[in-house]
Design an enzyme around this catalytic site. Sequence first.
Site, short mmCIF file in Angstrom:
data_model
loop_
_atom_site.label_atom_id
_atom_site.label_comp_id
_atom_site.label_asym_id
_atom_site.label_seq_id
_atom_site.Cartn_x
_atom_site.Cartn_y
_atom_site.Cartn_z
N GLY A 215 0.78 -1.23 0.00
CA GLY A 215 0.00 0.00 0.00
C GLY A 215 0.81 1.28 0.00
O GLY A 215 0.36 2.31 0.52
N ASN B 33 1.48 2.99 -2.69
CA ASN B 33 0.74 3.90 -3.58
C ASN B 33 -0.50 4.44 -2.89
O ASN B 33 -0.86 5.61 -3.06
CB ASN B 33 0.38 3.19 -4.89
N ARG C 110 -5.65 -8.64 -8.70
CA ARG C 110 -6.65 -9.53 -9.30
C ARG C 110 -7.14 -8.93 -10.60
O ARG C 110 -7.27 -7.70 -10.71
CB ARG C 110 -7.88 -9.66 -8.39
N HIS D 286 0.64 0.57 -13.12
CA HIS D 286 1.42 -0.61 -13.51
C HIS D 286 2.89 -0.22 -13.55
O HIS D 286 3.22 0.86 -14.05
CB HIS D 286 0.94 -1.10 -14.89
C1 GAR Z 1 3.24 -1.32 -7.47
O1 GAR Z 1 4.53 -1.40 -8.00
C2 GAR Z 1 2.22 -1.37 -8.59
O2 GAR Z 1 2.62 -0.71 -9.74
C3 GAR Z 1 2.13 -2.85 -8.82
O3 GAR Z 1 2.14 -3.42 -7.54
C4 GAR Z 1 2.92 -2.58 -6.67
C5 GAR Z 1 2.11 -2.28 -5.44
O4 GAR Z 1 2.88 -1.63 -4.48
N1 GAR Z 1 0.93 -3.19 -9.54
C6 GAR Z 1 0.88 -4.18 -10.42
O5 GAR Z 1 1.83 -4.88 -10.71
C7 GAR Z 1 -0.46 -4.35 -11.06
N2 GAR Z 1 -0.39 -5.31 -12.11
P1 GAR Z 1 2.20 -0.89 -3.25
O6 GAR Z 1 1.26 -1.90 -2.60
O7 GAR Z 1 3.36 -0.55 -2.36
O8 GAR Z 1 1.47 0.31 -3.76
#
Ligand code: GAR
Length: 222
Positions: A14, A16, A93, A111
């Site tokens: 989390g 982001n 998901r 992404h």
């Molecule tokens: C982030 O790097 C996001 O871009 C990626 O998961 C991570 C989550 O980090 N998302 C994907 O790969 C979606 N296909 P966070 O939980 O620290 O925000």
Amino acid sequence: MELRRIAVLISGTGTNLQALMDATRSGRVPARIVLVLSDRAQARGLERAARAGLPTAVISPKAFESRQAFDQALDDRLRAAGAELVCLAGFMRVLGRELVEAWAGRMLNIHPSLLPAFPGLEVHERVLEAGMPVSGCTVHFVTPEVDAGPVIVQGIAPVLPGDTPERLQARVLEVEHRAYPRALDLVVRGRVRIEDERVVVRDERPGERLVLHPLLARWMEP
Ligand code: GAR
């Protein structure tokens, strides 16, 4: 300006979500997070949300017989919270066509690559294997095809000699944390429309849809 009601969907750490919480709390982005929802009860991001006093929910796919039933439960919860926009922030998901179409133009995803390059999983490993000199992230509208919707903002980070997937991931995350609030800001201020499957920004300033990693910004200074 009236605050738009945002739901954030997470599966993990989390960071982001944290960036979106900081940007909305400070008033930089005129939006309010009304729900943080996870498909995993152990997602660390849920603790961040709870600490900040935000409403949280867990909807586990294990509790449902089909993906459709899971998607329906998700949709019900989003609507019950009065969400106007949904931000997928490390939500791991794939959502079904029906749900995605119900939220068309109102669901964003981040992404960790410069889409359309490197959709899918294990992005940083593949970027390094391909010998790319740059990588980055993309905030885009969600469409039924995974990692393929109209691009709102991209962030660029350099690949450095000796990088491991973990080091590159950390550097890309730094630009993610600036790109997501930027993209959300453009959307909540009503400056974004989708035309021919592309994003058009009203009164766009050059470079507004691009975030540079601090290292790149420094190298590019005159
Ligand atoms: C982030 O790097 C996001 O871009 C990626 O998961 C991570 C989550 O980090 N998302 C994907 O790969 C979606 N296909 P966070 O939980 O620290 O925000």
